[in-house]
Design an enzyme around this catalytic site. Sequence first.
Site, PDB file in Angstrom:
ATOM      1  N   PHE A  23     -47.481 -32.631 -19.692  1.00  0.00           N
ATOM      2  CA  PHE A  23     -47.418 -31.439 -20.557  1.00  0.00           C
ATOM      3  C   PHE A  23     -48.021 -31.692 -21.946  1.00  0.00           C
ATOM      4  N   ASP A  44     -53.440 -41.900 -16.304  1.00  0.00           N
ATOM      5  CA  ASP A  44     -52.200 -41.249 -15.864  1.00  0.00           C
ATOM      6  C   ASP A  44     -51.914 -41.631 -14.412  1.00  0.00           C
ATOM      7  N   PHE A  92     -48.421 -41.494 -24.388  1.00  0.00           N
ATOM      8  CA  PHE A  92     -47.565 -40.354 -24.027  1.00  0.00           C
ATOM      9  C   PHE A  92     -46.867 -40.606 -22.686  1.00  0.00           C
ATOM     10  N   SER A  96     -39.744 -38.171 -18.468  1.00  0.00           N
ATOM     11  CA  SER A  96     -39.350 -37.393 -19.655  1.00  0.00           C
ATOM     12  C   SER A  96     -38.156 -36.459 -19.467  1.00  0.00           C
ATOM     13  N   THR A 145     -39.192 -39.535 -29.214  1.00  0.00           N
ATOM     14  CA  THR A 145     -38.354 -38.334 -29.225  1.00  0.00           C
ATOM     15  C   THR A 145     -37.242 -38.406 -30.264  1.00  0.00           C
ATOM     16  N   ASP A 146     -36.771 -37.229 -30.678  1.00  0.00           N
ATOM     17  CA  ASP A 146     -35.617 -37.185 -31.600  1.00  0.00           C
ATOM     18  C   ASP A 146     -34.318 -37.593 -30.886  1.00  0.00           C
ATOM     19  N   GLU A 147     -34.329 -37.613 -29.538  1.00  0.00           N
ATOM     20  CA  GLU A 147     -33.088 -37.913 -28.814  1.00  0.00           C
ATOM     21  C   GLU A 147     -32.594 -39.338 -29.057  1.00  0.00           C
ATOM     22  N   TYR A 171     -32.399 -41.479 -20.290  1.00  0.00           N
ATOM     23  CA  TYR A 171     -33.733 -41.179 -20.826  1.00  0.00           C
ATOM     24  C   TYR A 171     -33.841 -41.619 -22.280  1.00  0.00           C
ATOM     25  N   ALA A 173     -32.008 -43.606 -24.037  1.00  0.00           N
ATOM     26  CA  ALA A 173     -31.838 -45.059 -24.216  1.00  0.00           C
ATOM     27  C   ALA A 173     -33.141 -45.787 -23.884  1.00  0.00           C
ATOM     28  N   SER A 174     -33.833 -45.304 -22.841  1.00  0.00           N
ATOM     29  CA  SER A 174     -35.098 -45.973 -22.476  1.00  0.00           C
ATOM     30  C   SER A 174     -36.166 -45.715 -23.537  1.00  0.00           C
ATOM     31  N   LYS A 175     -36.179 -44.527 -24.115  1.00  0.00           N
ATOM     32  CA  LYS A 175     -37.147 -44.246 -25.192  1.00  0.00           C
ATOM     33  C   LYS A 175     -36.792 -45.066 -26.444  1.00  0.00           C
ATOM     34  N   ASN A 270     -29.295 -22.635 -27.103  1.00  0.00           N
ATOM     35  CA  ASN A 270     -29.956 -22.368 -25.816  1.00  0.00           C
ATOM     36  C   ASN A 270     -29.798 -20.919 -25.361  1.00  0.00           C
ATOM     37  N   HIS A 306     -23.952 -34.248 -22.431  1.00  0.00           N
ATOM     38  CA  HIS A 306     -24.901 -33.318 -23.064  1.00  0.00           C
ATOM     39  C   HIS A 306     -24.856 -33.398 -24.593  1.00  0.00           C
TER      40      HIS A 306
HETATM   41  P1  NAD Z   1     -44.275 -35.068 -18.862  1.00  0.00           P
HETATM   42  O1  NAD Z   1     -43.186 -35.556 -17.982  1.00  0.00           O
HETATM   43  O2  NAD Z   1     -44.706 -33.652 -18.775  1.00  0.00           O
HETATM   44  O3  NAD Z   1     -45.595 -35.964 -18.651  1.00  0.00           O
HETATM   45  C1  NAD Z   1     -45.534 -37.361 -18.536  1.00  0.00           C
HETATM   46  C2  NAD Z   1     -46.888 -37.834 -18.008  1.00  0.00           C
HETATM   47  O4  NAD Z   1     -46.842 -39.271 -17.908  1.00  0.00           O
HETATM   48  C3  NAD Z   1     -47.231 -37.314 -16.615  1.00  0.00           C
HETATM   49  O5  NAD Z   1     -48.572 -36.907 -16.566  1.00  0.00           O
HETATM   50  C4  NAD Z   1     -47.007 -38.514 -15.701  1.00  0.00           C
HETATM   51  O6  NAD Z   1     -47.822 -38.500 -14.547  1.00  0.00           O
HETATM   52  C5  NAD Z   1     -47.362 -39.662 -16.639  1.00  0.00           C
HETATM   53  N1  NAD Z   1     -46.721 -40.917 -16.249  1.00  0.00           N
HETATM   54  C6  NAD Z   1     -45.416 -41.116 -15.912  1.00  0.00           C
HETATM   55  N2  NAD Z   1     -45.214 -42.397 -15.604  1.00  0.00           N
HETATM   56  C7  NAD Z   1     -46.402 -43.032 -15.776  1.00  0.00           C
HETATM   57  C8  NAD Z   1     -46.820 -44.384 -15.625  1.00  0.00           C
HETATM   58  N3  NAD Z   1     -45.972 -45.341 -15.232  1.00  0.00           N
HETATM   59  N4  NAD Z   1     -48.115 -44.695 -15.890  1.00  0.00           N
HETATM   60  C9  NAD Z   1     -48.995 -43.734 -16.278  1.00  0.00           C
HETATM   61  N5  NAD Z   1     -48.657 -42.429 -16.407  1.00  0.00           N
HETATM   62  C10 NAD Z   1     -47.366 -42.093 -16.176  1.00  0.00           C
HETATM   63  O7  NAD Z   1     -43.806 -35.442 -20.333  1.00  0.00           O
HETATM   64  P2  NAD Z   1     -44.103 -34.699 -21.712  1.00  0.00           P
HETATM   65  O8  NAD Z   1     -43.077 -33.668 -21.929  1.00  0.00           O
HETATM   66  O9  NAD Z   1     -45.529 -34.351 -21.763  1.00  0.00           O
HETATM   67  O10 NAD Z   1     -43.786 -35.892 -22.723  1.00  0.00           O
HETATM   68  C11 NAD Z   1     -44.823 -36.761 -23.175  1.00  0.00           C
HETATM   69  C12 NAD Z   1     -44.218 -37.780 -24.120  1.00  0.00           C
HETATM   70  O11 NAD Z   1     -43.608 -37.106 -25.213  1.00  0.00           O
HETATM   71  C13 NAD Z   1     -43.112 -38.623 -23.488  1.00  0.00           C
HETATM   72  O12 NAD Z   1     -43.220 -39.934 -23.985  1.00  0.00           O
HETATM   73  C14 NAD Z   1     -41.820 -37.976 -23.972  1.00  0.00           C
HETATM   74  O13 NAD Z   1     -40.785 -38.928 -24.044  1.00  0.00           O
HETATM   75  C15 NAD Z   1     -42.249 -37.512 -25.339  1.00  0.00           C
HETATM   76  N6  NAD Z   1     -41.512 -36.343 -25.856  1.00  0.00           N
HETATM   77  C16 NAD Z   1     -41.452 -35.172 -25.144  1.00  0.00           C
HETATM   78  C17 NAD Z   1     -40.816 -34.063 -25.698  1.00  0.00           C
HETATM   79  C18 NAD Z   1     -40.726 -32.741 -24.967  1.00  0.00           C
HETATM   80  O14 NAD Z   1     -40.078 -31.828 -25.472  1.00  0.00           O
HETATM   81  N7  NAD Z   1     -41.362 -32.569 -23.829  1.00  0.00           N
HETATM   82  C19 NAD Z   1     -40.225 -34.153 -26.959  1.00  0.00           C
HETATM   83  C20 NAD Z   1     -40.277 -35.378 -27.622  1.00  0.00           C
HETATM   84  C21 NAD Z   1     -40.951 -36.462 -27.079  1.00  0.00           C
HETATM   85  O1  DAU Z   2     -35.575 -33.419 -27.994  1.00  0.00           O
HETATM   86  C1  DAU Z   2     -36.730 -33.858 -27.369  1.00  0.00           C
HETATM   87  C2  DAU Z   2     -36.525 -33.891 -25.872  1.00  0.00           C
HETATM   88  O2  DAU Z   2     -36.540 -32.539 -25.437  1.00  0.00           O
HETATM   89  C3  DAU Z   2     -37.600 -34.695 -25.137  1.00  0.00           C
HETATM   90  O3  DAU Z   2     -37.521 -36.036 -25.544  1.00  0.00           O
HETATM   91  C4  DAU Z   2     -37.424 -34.589 -23.628  1.00  0.00           C
HETATM   92  O4  DAU Z   2     -38.479 -35.242 -22.970  1.00  0.00           O
HETATM   93  C5  DAU Z   2     -37.427 -33.115 -23.254  1.00  0.00           C
HETATM   94  O5  DAU Z   2     -37.161 -32.994 -21.874  1.00  0.00           O
HETATM   95  C6  DAU Z   2     -36.372 -32.351 -24.055  1.00  0.00           C
HETATM   96  O6  DAU Z   2     -35.029 -32.740 -23.673  1.00  0.00           O
HETATM   97  P1  DAU Z   2     -33.864 -31.653 -23.485  1.00  0.00           P
HETATM   98  O7  DAU Z   2     -32.853 -32.220 -22.585  1.00  0.00           O
HETATM   99  O8  DAU Z   2     -33.415 -31.116 -24.786  1.00  0.00           O
HETATM  100  O9  DAU Z   2     -34.738 -30.479 -22.761  1.00  0.00           O
HETATM  101  P2  DAU Z   2     -34.413 -29.520 -21.509  1.00  0.00           P
HETATM  102  O10 DAU Z   2     -35.526 -28.518 -21.462  1.00  0.00           O
HETATM  103  O11 DAU Z   2     -34.102 -30.273 -20.289  1.00  0.00           O
HETATM  104  O12 DAU Z   2     -33.110 -28.778 -22.001  1.00  0.00           O
HETATM  105  C7  DAU Z   2     -33.086 -28.033 -23.210  1.00  0.00           C
HETATM  106  C8  DAU Z   2     -31.676 -27.562 -23.410  1.00  0.00           C
HETATM  107  O13 DAU Z   2     -31.382 -26.568 -22.415  1.00  0.00           O
HETATM  108  C9  DAU Z   2     -30.637 -28.645 -23.242  1.00  0.00           C
HETATM  109  O14 DAU Z   2     -29.572 -28.410 -24.144  1.00  0.00           O
HETATM  110  C10 DAU Z   2     -30.143 -28.464 -21.808  1.00  0.00           C
HETATM  111  C11 DAU Z   2     -30.269 -26.974 -21.604  1.00  0.00           C
HETATM  112  N1  DAU Z   2     -30.562 -26.537 -20.202  1.00  0.00           N
HETATM  113  C12 DAU Z   2     -31.613 -27.127 -19.568  1.00  0.00           C
HETATM  114  C13 DAU Z   2     -31.920 -26.767 -18.272  1.00  0.00           C
HETATM  115  C14 DAU Z   2     -33.064 -27.430 -17.536  1.00  0.00           C
HETATM  116  C15 DAU Z   2     -29.816 -25.556 -19.622  1.00  0.00           C
HETATM  117  O15 DAU Z   2     -28.877 -25.003 -20.235  1.00  0.00           O
HETATM  118  N2  DAU Z   2     -30.125 -25.187 -18.336  1.00  0.00           N
HETATM  119  C16 DAU Z   2     -31.136 -25.765 -17.629  1.00  0.00           C
HETATM  120  O16 DAU Z   2     -31.333 -25.400 -16.443  1.00  0.00           O
END
Ligand code: NAD
Ligand code: DAU
Length: 364
Positions: A23, A44, A92, A96, A145-147, A171, A173-175, A270, A306
């Site tokens: 994404f 990727d 990236f 995730s 991530t902020d998590e 998740y 903890a691993s980040k 939410n 949560h």
């Molecule tokens: P995503 O899950 O949509 O995409 C992750 C991508 O990484 C995918 O294309 C996947 O194929 C690739 N990938 C996974 N394992 C791999 C590996 N071992 N080697 C090579 N490629 C691999 O994730 P995203 O939401 O795009 O997040 C991207 C980054 O941003 C992550 O590091 C995530 O922790 C961080 N992040 C995401 C959010 C969010 O809201 N989505 C917020 C804060 C930080």
């Molecule tokens: O804060 C950054 C993080 O945001 C990233 O590091 C993660 O990769 C990303 O997945 C995201 O984590 P969240 O757990 O906050 O995102 P998610 O979209 O899974 O959930 C957003 C909020 O909505 C969370 O409080 C859980 C809630 N939720 C989520 C789903 C999937 C629901 O209430 N119902 C649902 O079905």
Amino acid sequence: MMATGSADTDQARPVLVTGGAGFIGANFVLDWFGAEPSPVVTLDKLTYAGNLNNLVGLQGNPRHTFVRGDICDADLVRALIARVKPRAILNFAAESHVDRSIHGPEDFITTNIAGTFRLLEAAREYWLDLPAPEREHFRFLHVSTDEVYGSLTPTCAPFSETNRYMPNSPYSASKAASDHLVRAWHHTYGLPTLITNCSNNYGPYQFPEKLIPLVIDRALNGQPLPIYGDGQQVRDWLYVGDHCSAIRRVLAAGAVGETYNIGGNNEKANLEVVKTICAILDGLRPRADGRPYAEQITFVKDRPGHDRRYAIDADKIRRDLNWTPSETFETGIAKTVDWYLNNSDWIANVTSGAYRDWVQKQYA
Ligand code: NAD
Ligand code: DAU
């Protein structure tokens, strides 16, 4: 400071983007070509979350190369870096999704921790052998991530870069572990690293396991819209295009060894987010029976552990790098719903097979 004279040559060298078919990575690579001169090599693994359709707009672009591979594969990563000779590596690649990390943490430990370690080692080996000016300009930017900071109470100040790390899910903890490795590779070996910690992203190409695309997709399909617990958990929503511009800014001007928090100044509960999406859909794609989409909202069992609230204090990146987000939640969510309505083929393509198995397991 970048030495004058070498800047042009430097910009002609590629950047290596890992996880660029996911994404945020795909949005980043797509946006990059409208903003920057350097070629991009995308690495990727194409897990369930990686999708080459996200990069279809780059087909035939001679400045983009896609390589399928795993960041955990040390030989592949080392050989690729030696061949590409990047001026920067942006990591990236990650597992995730918090809910998936609760069901099965192992892939998170492998990719997010061991994968980051392998990438750091390959980058260090490459960087040490670079001629002096290139070594000085090289950057390793780790997207996090902020998590990692844990959960806030309603009255706590937002997360700043100096907050303690208190991750609560497999998740996060691993980040957190990966951030610590990046920090250590800078302090111990001098690798020129940058870390960004950002809040919840939303926008085009987000896999519909995450709240916003999941709700849009399920609403249109007449399915229940699952709200975990009481729906009063707060996230600080950041439009993905703003996140991409912030990362470009940190790469260009961030101080080596520093961390930058990136947020959207958009704290929302939410339930409010889901009701907003329902209201937009009521206007743009009314239900056949004329009833409001909000009738599909269903409260379900809460996510274990949560986190209650995330919020970012983005003052450092504003003050030091002059970056602020352009989108409000209202403008960003309107664009996002519109994109999903106009890209039903993309959704149909990713919501088959493995996706259906996941939804069955999570929401049965
Ligand atoms: P995503 O899950 O949509 O995409 C992750 C991508 O990484 C995918 O294309 C996947 O194929 C690739 N990938 C996974 N394992 C791999 C590996 N071992 N080697 C090579 N490629 C691999 O994730 P995203 O939401 O795009 O997040 C991207 C980054 O941003 C992550 O590091 C995530 O922790 C961080 N992040 C995401 C959010 C969010 O809201 N989505 C917020 C804060 C930080
Ligand atoms: O804060 C950054 C993080 O945001 C990233 O590091 C993660 O990769 C990303 O997945 C995201 O984590 P969240 O757990 O906050 O995102 P998610 O979209 O899974 O959930 C957003 C909020 O909505 C969370 O409080 C859980 C809630 N939720 C989520 C789903 C999937 C629901 O209430 N119902 C649902 O079905």
